[in-house]
Write a protein that holds these residues in place. Structure first.
Motif, PDB file in Angstrom:
ATOM      1  N   ALA A   1       0.833  -1.210   0.000  1.00 35.90           N
ATOM      2  CA  ALA A   1       0.000   0.000   0.000  1.00 35.90           C
ATOM      3  C   ALA A   1       0.863   1.254   0.000  1.00 35.90           C
ATOM      4  O   ALA A   1       0.551   2.244  -0.669  1.00 35.90           O
ATOM      5  CB  ALA A   1      -0.930  -0.002   1.207  1.00 35.90           C
ATOM      6  N   LYS A   2       1.981   1.230   0.737  1.00 32.69           N
ATOM      7  CA  LYS A   2       2.877   2.392   0.782  1.00 32.69           C
ATOM      8  C   LYS A   2       3.566   2.608  -0.559  1.00 32.69           C
ATOM      9  O   LYS A   2       3.741   3.758  -0.989  1.00 32.69           O
ATOM     10  CB  LYS A   2       3.912   2.208   1.899  1.00 32.69           C
ATOM     11  N   VAL A   3       3.944   1.519  -1.231  1.00 32.86           N
ATOM     12  CA  VAL A   3       4.572   1.651  -2.557  1.00 32.86           C
ATOM     13  C   VAL A   3       3.584   2.244  -3.551  1.00 32.86           C
ATOM     14  O   VAL A   3       3.908   3.168  -4.312  1.00 32.86           O
ATOM     15  CB  VAL A   3       5.079   0.276  -3.046  1.00 32.86           C
ATOM     16  N   GLU A   4       2.365   1.713  -3.547  1.00 27.76           N
ATOM     17  CA  GLU A   4       1.339   2.232  -4.462  1.00 27.76           C
ATOM     18  C   GLU A   4       1.036   3.690  -4.165  1.00 27.76           C
ATOM     19  O   GLU A   4       0.827   4.493  -5.071  1.00 27.76           O
ATOM     20  CB  GLU A   4       0.070   1.390  -4.342  1.00 27.76           C
ATOM     21  N   ASP A   5       1.026   4.054  -2.890  1.00 28.56           N
ATOM     22  CA  ASP A   5       0.749   5.440  -2.513  1.00 28.56           C
ATOM     23  C   ASP A   5       1.855   6.355  -3.016  1.00 28.56           C
ATOM     24  O   ASP A   5       1.587   7.452  -3.508  1.00 28.56           O
ATOM     25  CB  ASP A   5       0.635   5.538  -0.994  1.00 28.56           C
TER      26      ASP A   5
ATOM     27  N   SER B   1      -8.410   8.683   0.622  1.00 30.32           N
ATOM     28  CA  SER B   1      -8.841   7.294   0.821  1.00 30.32           C
ATOM     29  C   SER B   1      -7.644   6.375   1.020  1.00 30.32           C
ATOM     30  O   SER B   1      -7.660   5.491   1.874  1.00 30.32           O
ATOM     31  CB  SER B   1      -9.671   6.834  -0.382  1.00 30.32           C
ATOM     32  N   ARG B   2      -6.577   6.595   0.245  1.00 32.67           N
ATOM     33  CA  ARG B   2      -5.377   5.767   0.379  1.00 32.67           C
ATOM     34  C   ARG B   2      -4.724   5.985   1.740  1.00 32.67           C
ATOM     35  O   ARG B   2      -4.274   5.044   2.380  1.00 32.67           O
ATOM     36  CB  ARG B   2      -4.376   6.077  -0.742  1.00 32.67           C
ATOM     37  N   ALA B   3      -4.669   7.251   2.166  1.00 28.93           N
ATOM     38  CA  ALA B   3      -4.070   7.542   3.476  1.00 28.93           C
ATOM     39  C   ALA B   3      -4.859   6.852   4.580  1.00 28.93           C
ATOM     40  O   ALA B   3      -4.280   6.307   5.523  1.00 28.93           O
ATOM     41  CB  ALA B   3      -4.035   9.054   3.699  1.00 28.93           C
TER      42      ALA B   3
END
Length: 254
Positions: free
Chosen positions: A77-81, A185-187
């Protein structure tokens, strides 16, 4: 014949005998909210323990695997963010460049609109003078006035500051909208994944059941193979008491 007894000075005493259970001055009921099997029991009733000593160990194999999956999900998720933030920044720069070009075109159009307005004003003033001299009709004056008003409306339609066309609030909102709308939303998703991981790590720590105080094990209500949250008669897993100093509570009638 009489029997005599010498008078002596002494103390008059009255005593009361009562019964009550002896209890430790400090005690702790040790429970677990985890539904994991008990793999080890390290103590029995009567054992003395120290604060922080491990009393029992729960089966944590499944939990360890869950933590590994949670760590992988959080890392992904952090990489995608990070990638999305980079794309978002590029979109913002593009939107700013487009807005700059738009403002340049609007500046040219605004300056032309000002010239058209001024020309319409000049014609309107001339016709008004001719009407006052009786050399022109009210119809022509009305038409000139309408032309001037339309030209003025065109000038007023631009957002201008000190003769320069500036971005409108809608333009600025468009730049904000050019950012990835899923940023918040990602955060939130990353925060949820982090919280879930922290909770699982806390559960892993709690798979080692420890004593919060120094004392003696006075009750053991759990058995090997049972789940930690399923004790006999819903009693605590362990009862630890400090019996180095005992106390009793009794009710004494007046």
């Amino acid at each position: 014949t009489v029997t005599t007894t010498p008078v002596l000075r002494g103390e008059i005493q009255e005593s009361i005998s009562l019964k009550a259970p002896l209890e430790g001055t400090e005690s702790a009921e040790i429970v677990s909210r985890l539904h994991y099997e008990v793999l080890q029991l390290n103590v029995k009733e009567g054992d003395r323990v120290k604060k922080g000593q491990v009393l029992a160990v729960l089966d944590s194999d499944a939990l360890t695997q869950e933590i590994k999956r949670a760590e992988d999900q959080l890392a992904l998720a952090k990489v995608e963010d990070s990638e999305t933030i980079s794309r978002s920044a590029q979109n913002v720069e593009l939107a700013k460049a487009q807005l700059e070009d738009k403002l340049k075109d609007q500046q040219i159009a605004y300056e032309k609109a000002v010239m058209d307005r001024d020309e319409a004003k000049r014609k309107y003033d001339n016709i008004k003078t001719l009407v006052q001299a009786g050399a022109e009709t009210q119809e022509v004056l009305k038409e000139a006035k309408n032309t001037y008003d339309l030209a003025q409306q065109t000038v007023d339609s631009y957002t201008v500051e000190n003769g320069k066309v500036i971005a409108t609030e809608a333009d600025l909102k468009n730049i904000e909208a050019s950012q990835d709308t899923a940023t918040a939303s990602r955060a939130k998703n990353i925060a949820m994944l982090q919280t879930e991981l922290n909770n699982k790590r806390k559960d892993l720590e709690e798979c080692q059941i420890t004593s919060p105080i120094d004392g003696t094990i006075t009750r053991v209500n759990i058995k090997l193979g049972r789940f930690a949250d399923e004790t006999d008669d819903s009693k605590p897993m362990f009862l630890v008491e400090n019996i180095d100093q005992l106390e009793m509570q009794v009710l004494v009638s007046e």
